[in-house]
Design a protein around this motif. Sequence first.
Motif, short mmCIF file in Angstrom:
data_model
loop_
_atom_site.label_atom_id
_atom_site.label_comp_id
_atom_site.label_asym_id
_atom_site.label_seq_id
_atom_site.Cartn_x
_atom_site.Cartn_y
_atom_site.Cartn_z
N VAL A 76 110.46 19.80 33.69
CA VAL A 76 109.58 18.95 32.88
C VAL A 76 108.99 19.83 31.78
N ASN A 132 106.77 20.38 27.98
CA ASN A 132 105.65 19.82 27.23
C ASN A 132 105.74 20.14 25.74
N ASN A 133 106.90 20.65 25.31
CA ASN A 133 107.14 20.89 23.89
C ASN A 133 107.73 19.63 23.27
N TYR A 134 107.00 19.04 22.34
CA TYR A 134 107.39 17.76 21.75
C TYR A 134 108.77 17.82 21.09
N ILE A 174 111.62 18.02 23.66
CA ILE A 174 111.78 16.72 24.34
C ILE A 174 112.55 15.76 23.45
N VAL A 181 108.74 8.53 21.37
CA VAL A 181 108.00 9.66 21.93
C VAL A 181 106.92 10.09 20.93
N GLN A 204 103.10 12.51 20.37
CA GLN A 204 102.43 13.72 20.85
C GLN A 204 101.12 13.41 21.56
N GLN A 231 107.67 9.16 33.41
CA GLN A 231 107.03 10.18 32.58
C GLN A 231 107.72 11.53 32.75
N GLN A 271 109.87 13.67 29.79
CA GLN A 271 109.53 15.05 29.45
C GLN A 271 110.59 16.04 29.92
N VAL A 287 103.20 12.94 25.49
CA VAL A 287 103.50 14.22 26.12
C VAL A 287 102.23 14.72 26.82
N LYS A 300 100.39 17.70 29.21
CA LYS A 300 100.49 19.14 29.53
C LYS A 300 100.54 19.37 31.03
N LYS A 306 94.73 15.97 28.57
CA LYS A 306 96.19 16.00 28.48
C LYS A 306 96.84 15.99 29.86
#
Length: 788
Positions: A38, A40-42, A45, A296, A298, A358, A362, A377, A379, A415
């Motif tokens: 998984v 968390n870098n937009y 993803i 998607v 942020q 989710q 991700q 997204v 964290k 987040k």
Amino acid sequence: MLYPQNSADKLGFIDVKELIKAHCLSDMGRQMVDRIQVMNNYDNIRKFLSQAGEFKNILVNNAALPISHFFDIKSLANKARIEGAFLSEEEFYQVQASLTTVFAVIAYFNEREGQYPNLEALFEHLPIEKVILKKIDMVIDAKGKIRPNASRELAEITSGIAKAEQEARSKIDQVFKSATGNGWTADGSLTVRDGRLCIPLLAENKRKLKGFIHDESASGQTVYMEPEEVFALNNKVRDLEFERRREIVKILTALTDELRPYTPLLLSYHGLLTKLDFVRAKALFAIDIEGEMPEVVQDARIKLINARHPLLFLSFKKEHKMVVPLNVQIDEGTRVVVVSGPNAGGKSVCMKTVGLLQMMVQAGLLIPAADNSVVGVFKQLFVDIGDDQSIESDLSTYSAHLSKMKHFVENANGKTLVLIDEFGTGTDPQFGGPIAEAVLESLNHKKVRGMVTTHYSNLKIFASNTEGLENASMLFDNVNMKPMYMLEVGKPGSSYAFEIAQKIGLPQQVLNLARNKIGTSQKKVDTLLVDLEREKKEIFDTKLQLDKQQRKVNTLLKENEQLKSYLEENQKALIRDARQQAKNIILDANKLVENTISEIKSSQADKEKTRTLRENLNKELQKNTIKPEAPKQATPADDEIKPGDWVKLVDSETTGQVIEIIKENVVIAIGDLRTVAKKKRVQKVSKREIPKEVRRSYNSSSTSDVANFSPEIDVRGQRGEEALYNIEKVLDRAIMMGYGTLKILHGKGDGILRKLIRDYLRKYEQVSRMEDEHADRGGDGITYVYLR
């Protein structure tokens, strides 16, 4: 990011990865699936989702990607790096097949440049060194065997072996024939022992021939002898085979030396093949679960539309059942959704669906939800599902829950997505409820996002009075006493404890005793919730009925508008034609009157001449007077219509040529069009009445079209839309001409084009059924369409 570590297993993410691995063609692809995490870098993803979406588009709508071989050429490249080492024939074949696949894939995308930018980025700046493939092709053939002419020495050795074997065979045939003639041999033919061709001799005759005995039968009555005359020749063959092996090793060593400078490039090709296998597996899984790419963003928010749990969807799909879709929104206004409702009503599945989808997004996986869904997204993802009691850590169920709550409260932020199942349970409700409420309040102050399920009334009341929290309930049919598995946001739900207990069959006196033991206020609250649920269901059913009626009204209005438009257009056309006809009549009449006046003047008003001119004028006027047409009669029975006859439709002046007669129907060609009419609606006309130029155009088009038409079409290699367009044209003509079957050649591949064609043809009511061709004649690469 995930807490606790077993969250992926609890939500079913591990099972999803196993299903994706099943679609991989190589161990390298399966290893990549194991490494799915998984993120968390937009940007990452978006990139991984877009790659899966583009590959899915290729599988569904485009020609098949030329992927046929995936071998682990990384290990082969590392082996080739070692000085003095050489690759075997089989290993060179694997390199050869893999490079062929790489170059075919790159060529595929080059032909469609710009259509799949995220997939093209996989091999961007990757050089194409076909010289490697050429070098291997000179030594290794298409079956993975070394070519007999790979070197001049190998060709000479191979030729020598063939010649020696032929000579040895000829010699042993002569000896065998002679021994058989003398009655020395046992039943049977020449046989091989220890790699040598031998003659089966009866044991008592073994001294009558000179040679070497290699073996004997179990009974000892037969011995297998290699004759002396053949022994030297076979030894020569054996020596030549040793020489051949040494020459092959020499050739393979030289080829490996030539390949060694390209090992970094081979590793790059290996990386491309691995990524392609990985993305292909993700796309195939997306097709299985009907996955789409959501929007998607942020921000930390979720808006799922018609979402389904992928594992539940696949399970129900096997049983031909439908999953009730989920619609839920979590954002700044509705940060935490508190779900209540009956046991076995779907609360946990609802929450797990949100968590699993989710995680999938991700991790770069398409999800089974509408493509206008929005997924943000996060964290962190904190999960508390199930019983995590531990004997080793001396933790009870409730202690384990409290340990997680402590971590959530200390580490959660705006987040973080928090998922808690059966919030507050595991201890005395009198104390568990307030503690759960306090934890929920603390999480709400931190502006976390999430979903919790509960049966506690104090949490329902707290959610209804607190900004950022929203009640939701799983709908329950309290008439039939069964859950509906639909999430309704905006109000809490009853647990239906007494209703479910009554349905199960708990004695009435026990139920009455239980009712008397609960507080009056609690009883009123629960009764109110049940009544609200019932009213909500009635309103929901009424809304469904109204929506159905509204759709029907909209359909009728649309049909009415279309009919009105059609009639107005026809009316305009008729008026135009009538005006033009009237105009022509007036013009002709004016010319006639002017000519008559001119002739009267020129004849100086002679009475007889004037009378004659007036009579002519009256005749012409009567000709142009529109008279009511007598009803036309259908073709009499004795004047039978045959293919090739010219006919006219009774209710119009339209003429055409008969193509075919099917029972009481007549197929008529009218220019480039085809129509079907009943026999009683057509009237046979004389060929002389049809203008020559019309007859010539018919003879050159419609008749030849029928003669040349074949109810068979080949769409292999075509894109989906192109194939359907061509099939539709042939199908229309086959139906118009009364053919009973249509043969479609679409090829096998992954079966995507076959499924697309069959799903499209099912909408035609003229299509009776479809089936595969016989396995010996093409199998599921050909579809037969049977027409009614």
